[in-house]
Design a protein around this motif. Structure first.
Motif, PDB file in Angstrom:
ATOM      1  N   PHE A  80      -4.401   1.293  -6.543  1.00 47.46           N
ATOM      2  CA  PHE A  80      -4.067   0.169  -5.676  1.00 47.46           C
ATOM      3  C   PHE A  80      -4.453   0.426  -4.226  1.00 47.46           C
ATOM      4  N   PHE A  81      -4.110   1.598  -3.712  1.00 43.71           N
ATOM      5  CA  PHE A  81      -4.353   1.882  -2.291  1.00 43.71           C
ATOM      6  C   PHE A  81      -5.677   2.594  -2.038  1.00 43.71           C
ATOM      7  N   ASP A  82      -6.399   2.957  -3.125  1.00 43.73           N
ATOM      8  CA  ASP A  82      -7.660   3.681  -2.955  1.00 43.73           C
ATOM      9  C   ASP A  82      -7.448   4.890  -2.051  1.00 43.73           C
ATOM     10  N   ALA A  83      -6.406   5.641  -2.368  1.00 41.44           N
ATOM     11  CA  ALA A  83      -5.983   6.723  -1.477  1.00 41.44           C
ATOM     12  C   ALA A  83      -5.557   7.941  -2.283  1.00 41.44           C
ATOM     13  N   PRO A  84      -5.626   9.106  -1.669  1.00 46.00           N
ATOM     14  CA  PRO A  84      -5.024  10.292  -2.293  1.00 46.00           C
ATOM     15  C   PRO A  84      -3.506  10.228  -2.151  1.00 46.00           C
ATOM     16  N   GLY A  85      -2.835  11.264  -2.628  1.00 48.47           N
ATOM     17  CA  GLY A  85      -1.397  11.341  -2.440  1.00 48.47           C
ATOM     18  C   GLY A  85      -0.633  10.479  -3.423  1.00 48.47           C
ATOM     19  N   ILE A  86       0.567  10.061  -3.025  1.00 49.26           N
ATOM     20  CA  ILE A  86       1.448   9.308  -3.920  1.00 49.26           C
ATOM     21  C   ILE A  86       1.982   8.059  -3.231  1.00 49.26           C
ATOM     22  N   ASN A  87       2.253   7.050  -4.043  1.00 48.58           N
ATOM     23  CA  ASN A  87       2.922   5.840  -3.587  1.00 48.58           C
ATOM     24  C   ASN A  87       3.357   5.068  -4.820  1.00 48.58           C
ATOM     25  N   LEU A  88       4.550   4.530  -4.805  1.00 48.06           N
ATOM     26  CA  LEU A  88       5.061   3.749  -5.923  1.00 48.06           C
ATOM     27  C   LEU A  88       5.131   2.277  -5.548  1.00 48.06           C
ATOM     28  N   TRP A 132       6.696 -10.926  -3.996  1.00 47.78           N
ATOM     29  CA  TRP A 132       6.213 -11.180  -2.639  1.00 47.78           C
ATOM     30  C   TRP A 132       5.377  -9.975  -2.188  1.00 47.78           C
ATOM     31  N   PRO A 133       4.092 -10.138  -1.944  1.00 49.80           N
ATOM     32  CA  PRO A 133       3.206  -8.973  -1.813  1.00 49.80           C
ATOM     33  C   PRO A 133       3.500  -8.098  -0.608  1.00 49.80           C
ATOM     34  N   MET A 134       3.929  -8.723   0.504  1.00 54.38           N
ATOM     35  CA  MET A 134       4.165  -7.909   1.706  1.00 54.38           C
ATOM     36  C   MET A 134       5.286  -6.895   1.491  1.00 54.38           C
ATOM     37  N   TYR A 135       6.131  -7.130   0.492  1.00 51.55           N
ATOM     38  CA  TYR A 135       7.243  -6.210   0.215  1.00 51.55           C
ATOM     39  C   TYR A 135       7.051  -5.485  -1.115  1.00 51.55           C
ATOM     40  N   SER A 136       6.604  -6.204  -2.141  1.00 49.96           N
ATOM     41  CA  SER A 136       6.449  -5.559  -3.452  1.00 49.96           C
ATOM     42  C   SER A 136       5.301  -4.564  -3.462  1.00 49.96           C
ATOM     43  N   MET A 137       4.349  -4.720  -2.539  1.00 48.11           N
ATOM     44  CA  MET A 137       3.196  -3.822  -2.457  1.00 48.11           C
ATOM     45  C   MET A 137       3.096  -3.142  -1.092  1.00 48.11           C
ATOM     46  N   SER A 138       4.213  -3.020  -0.416  1.00 47.77           N
ATOM     47  CA  SER A 138       4.225  -2.362   0.895  1.00 47.77           C
ATOM     48  C   SER A 138       3.819  -0.897   0.769  1.00 47.77           C
ATOM     49  N   ARG A 142      -2.615 -13.843  -7.110  1.00 47.04           N
ATOM     50  CA  ARG A 142      -2.976 -12.496  -7.543  1.00 47.04           C
ATOM     51  C   ARG A 142      -1.803 -11.529  -7.540  1.00 47.04           C
ATOM     52  N   PHE A 143      -0.857 -11.711  -6.600  1.00 47.45           N
ATOM     53  CA  PHE A 143       0.182 -10.691  -6.435  1.00 47.45           C
ATOM     54  C   PHE A 143       1.603 -11.183  -6.701  1.00 47.45           C
ATOM     55  N   ASP A 144       1.869 -12.453  -6.504  1.00 52.80           N
ATOM     56  CA  ASP A 144       3.256 -12.918  -6.532  1.00 52.80           C
ATOM     57  C   ASP A 144       3.629 -13.723  -7.768  1.00 52.80           C
ATOM     58  N   SER A 145       2.832 -14.704  -8.122  1.00 54.61           N
ATOM     59  CA  SER A 145       3.235 -15.629  -9.178  1.00 54.61           C
ATOM     60  C   SER A 145       3.405 -14.955 -10.527  1.00 54.61           C
ATOM     61  N   PHE A 169      -6.669  -6.153  -8.337  1.00 54.65           N
ATOM     62  CA  PHE A 169      -5.287  -5.936  -7.913  1.00 54.65           C
ATOM     63  C   PHE A 169      -5.264  -4.694  -7.019  1.00 54.65           C
ATOM     64  N   THR A 170      -5.607  -4.877  -5.742  1.00 49.43           N
ATOM     65  CA  THR A 170      -5.749  -3.753  -4.813  1.00 49.43           C
ATOM     66  C   THR A 170      -5.211  -4.121  -3.436  1.00 49.43           C
ATOM     67  N   TYR A 171      -4.914  -3.097  -2.680  1.00 51.02           N
ATOM     68  CA  TYR A 171      -4.475  -3.254  -1.292  1.00 51.02           C
ATOM     69  C   TYR A 171      -5.591  -3.876  -0.459  1.00 51.02           C
ATOM     70  N   ALA A 172      -6.831  -3.464  -0.711  1.00 56.50           N
ATOM     71  CA  ALA A 172      -7.956  -4.010   0.045  1.00 56.50           C
ATOM     72  C   ALA A 172      -8.068  -5.515  -0.154  1.00 56.50           C
ATOM     73  N   GLU A 173      -7.855  -5.977  -1.398  1.00 56.72           N
ATOM     74  CA  GLU A 173      -7.912  -7.420  -1.660  1.00 56.72           C
ATOM     75  C   GLU A 173      -6.751  -8.130  -0.968  1.00 56.72           C
ATOM     76  N   MET A 174      -5.589  -7.508  -0.954  1.00 55.33           N
ATOM     77  CA  MET A 174      -4.440  -8.096  -0.274  1.00 55.33           C
ATOM     78  C   MET A 174      -4.730  -8.235   1.220  1.00 55.33           C
ATOM     79  N   ILE A 175      -5.340  -7.217   1.819  1.00 55.40           N
ATOM     80  CA  ILE A 175      -5.685  -7.256   3.239  1.00 55.40           C
ATOM     81  C   ILE A 175      -6.665  -8.397   3.513  1.00 55.40           C
TER      82      ILE A 175
END
Length: 762
Positions: A382-390, A404-410, A93-96, A73-79
């Motif tokens: 999720f983003f494999d990144a420093p900093g913050i994101n919700l 919907w992944p493009m919005y729920s995981m934006s 993986r992200f929506d259902s 469950f990662t941004y890289a997999e979504m990409i």
């Protein structure tokens, strides 16, 4: 508003902003709403029963789905799914998971039901918003029964008083949610018709101890809660009850403490507690006011400020989709009552600063700041990144819920969340808040986003995937190349504000750093007609509910309509294009958002028209925003009625923008009011301008009569001369000065903290 009448046949000054109905209220989403930030109550029914549908803001099933906890469950997999066109992979993986599981979800608390042995022959319901108290008058045979109720603004308890003897045959039932009940799950519509039984909770147990009764509800997680009621007939001839919604969040002795509190409150009495309750609301209403020649618009401003204080209060969770009024239908609430960050939370907290209700709005800021540890964990996991994101669709504690992944995981929706910190700093002028919170929150967000910004073939920065809520819904077409105007506008806003904040804080190295990033971002995509596009490859070709491609106009205000002819043309052409595309696929909040854009344009006629469309056709008789044209009046194609609050407060924000602009730290009074208003009397008191100034102004018979400033902080304040004269008088304290200032020119006024200034025509 439809369905509103006066108890005595005419509206007077005392009740003209109240909700008054002369018939039984048959639905929970048309009920009289009460709230104190944490607890909510909806009062409705015909006496058999009279229902008190109850809610508490922190009652949540917080179980996360297995898919969210999975390492994939990662941004890289979504990409990767997007790049290989794997729609099935994206969905599974992200929506259902949003529909597959009933959790996580906001939970209803239950209800109280007063029964009088038979339905009332006549019911009059009245919500007095000044004192936040509901009054229901019922004719039952030869008896007249009056029920009064309020949720205490300070101690958090609910109070009910019944007058009209005799009381024989009156019964109060405590009704838990139908977790084990009979309502079936409608698998064809899981967003709006998921039965509570899918949560698999055990049935509640009922208990009694003297004057106190309660149900106890355990869940499939750590949460336990109860509705606790104490009741008795008083020596003064009334029947009274005090209730609370208690949960194990409240401490080790939570249930015993709840029983003690309701008993003590019952002993103290309804009337004694009511005085402290009214005192709180009197202070709240003293913060700001308006007077309009448009009775509906004025009423909606007061009613929605009432709703705001009822469902958002410092020390309590901020409002999710339904605030403290979770649906009472035996089902999960629409969209599970979650926190949506692709517009819902943001629009819900648009208006409060200008309305000068700081503490109530600070609930959202405190919540976001408190979730920084979770935002850091999500940025890393999720983003494999420093900093913050919700997550953009999340629980009370910041857990990802999917969708919907493009919005729920934006990755960019979190930038829009940042704007709450920016606005608070701008409106208060609090330099400590800027340094310690606003700049920190923005910078940590940038740390996450920059992890994924890479140069394209043109050398300009872009994200690996991009979208524009909620264009093309949940299809592969929703992934936009090379970058959407929505994502780009938010990126420009993020780094422009970081640059400006760093300049204010004298962080020289950071000023240079943010300027370099800004220089590498592309320009917003604009077509040959000067209309903002969805992305460089696509124009919006049909009406759409979400104005995501227009973020640069409002709320980000990246385009300078007054200083740049090109920006003005782009803003005006893009707004005009809404009229070409029509409103068929709009929902209620779309009308409010459009009204705010027309207000920015100075078009008061269009702004009030769109607000009226929303209020008339997409709002319940009690004012709740129901999203769709549920009356089937033909204003849009959506005919459903899921209640969410963001449209309520976006509309009031637009109304305030019609009365006062403060962008660029320049105060402009009545910049976008309709001609009919200007010809009459329009006034607002103590609206909040930028940098810690309160603004009051009045217009009468097409003439601006005065602008008054009160400085909470010392500084220089800019006021546009919208008087019909170049000769002005400025009074500060006992000193009066005369000056000449060209009409529409800007005068600068220096004030010390605590000083007030009155500007009038000489």
């Amino acid at each position: 508003m439809e369905g509103v009448v006066c108890l005595c046949g005419e509206v007077n000054e005392m009740n003209k902003h109240d909700l008054i109905f002369d018939q039984p209220i048959a639905r929970w989403d048309e009920a009289l709403p009460l709230g104190n930030g944490l607890t909510g109550c909806l009062l409705w029914g015909n006496g058999e029963p009279l229902r008190f549908s109850l809610d508490r803001g922190d009652l949540w099933d917080l179980r996360l789905t297995p898919e969210v906890l999975d390492t994939g469950f990662t941004y890289a997999e979504m990409i990767e799914c997007v790049r290989r066109g794997d729609q099935e992979g994206l969905l599974s993986r992200f929506d259902s998971i949003y529909e597959k599981y009933p959790y996580p979800t906001k939970l209803p608390a239950g209800r109280l039901e007063l029964r009088f042995g038979r339905p009332a022959d006549h019911v009059r319901s009245h919500l007095a918003i000044r004192e936040a108290c509901a009054h229901v008058l019922m004719a039952i045979g030869d008896r007249t029964v009056k029920v009064d109720s309020y949720l205490h603004a300070v101690n958090g308890l609910g109070y009910i008083q019944i007058g009209g003897a005799p009381f024989e045959g009156i019964r109060l039932d405590i009704v838990p949610p139908d977790y084990a009940g009979a309502l079936p799950h409608n698998s064809a519509d899981p967003v709006f018709n998921t039965s509570l039984t899918r949560l698999s909770y055990p049935a509640a147990t009922m208990h009694e101890e003297g004057d106190v009764r309660w149900f106890y509800q355990c869940t499939c997680q750590e949460l336990e809660y109860a509705i606790v009621v104490a009741e008795r007939q008083t020596a003064s001839g009334h029947w009274e009850a005090v209730y609370t919604i208690a949960a194990n969040h409240d401490g080790e002795q939570w249930l015993e403490n709840a029983k003690r509190k309701v008993k003590e409150a019952l002993d103290a009495g309804f009337d004694a507690a009511f005085r402290d309750h009214c005192a709180w609301w009197e202070r709240y209403w003293g913060k700001s006011s308006i007077t309009l020649p448009d009775a509906e618009a004025e009423k909606m401003w007061y009613l929605n400020n009432y709703l705001f204080a009822s469902c958002s209060r410092k020390g309590s969770p901020p409002m999710p989709l339904q605030g403290v009024w979770t649906a009472d239908e035996g089902l999960l609430p629409p969209w599970k009552g979650d926190y949506h960050h692709d517009l819902n939370t943001q629009l819900s907290y648009w208006h409060y600063l200008k309305a000068n209700h700081l503490e109530e709005g600070e609930s959202f800021l405190d919540f976001l700041w408190g979730l920084r540890p979770e935002a850091k964990r999500f940025a890393q996991s999720f983003f494999d990144a420093p900093g913050i994101n919700l997550p953009s669709v999340m629980t009370l504690t910041g857990g990802a819920m999917g969708g919907w992944p493009m919005y729920s995981m934006s990755i960019t929706n979190h930038i829009w969340v940042c704007q709450a910190f920016d606005h608070y700093w701008l409106y208060t002028g609090d330099g400590d808040f800027l340094r310690d919170k606003a700049y920190v929150y923005f910078k940590e967000t940038a740390d996450c986003v920059q992890r994924w910004l890479t140069p394209g073939e043109d050398g300009k920065l872009r994200l690996p995937v991009s979208s524009s809520p909620e264009i093309h819904d949940n299809s592969l077409k929703a992934w936009l190349e090379p970058i959407s105007n929505y994502d780009l506008a938010l990126l420009i806003y993020l780094f422009r504000r970081l640059h400006d904040m760093a300049e204010r804080l004298a962080y020289a190295a950071d000023v240079e750093r943010w300027a370099e990033v800004l220089a590498k971002l592309p320009e917003l995509a604009v077509n040959e007609r000067n209309v903002l596009m969805v992305n460089p490859e696509e124009c919006l070709m049909e009406s759409h509910r979400h104005m995501s491609h227009m973020m640069a106009i409002y709320p980000l205000q990246l385009l300078d309509r007054r200083g740049s002819e090109r920006d003005r043309k782009i803003a005006d052409a893009t707004i005009a294009n809404l009229e070409v595309l029509g409103k068929g696929q709009w929902v209620g909040y779309s009308f409010a958002w459009a009204a705010a854009m027309y207000a920015q344009q100075g078009n008061g006629e269009a702004a009030i028209y769109h607000l009226q469309q929303m209020w008339h056709y997409t709002c319940s008789p009690n004012g709740f925003h129901l999203n769709g044209d549920y009356k089937r009046a033909g204003v849009c194609m959506f005919h459903y009625r899921p209640f969410t609050l963001e449209g309520n407060f976006a509309a009031i924000c637009a109304l305030q923008e019609m009365l006062l602009h403060t962008d660029g730290q320049t105060i402009r009074a009545f910049p976008a009011i309709p001609r009919e208003w200007a010809a009459n009397d329009v006034e607002f008191r103590d609206f909040r301008g930028e940098m810690g100034v309160l603004v009051s102004a009045r217009m009468s018979a097409n003439r601006l009569e005065y602008v008054e400033l009160h400085a909470e902080r010392g500084g220089f304040f800019r006021v546009q001369n919208d008087f019909q004269s170049e000769r002005l008088q400025i009074r500060i304290g006992d000193k009066t000065n005369e000056l000449v200032c060209g009409m529409k020119d800007i005068l600068t006024i220096s004030l010390q903290a605590g000083e007030s200034c009155m500007v009038t025509v000489l």
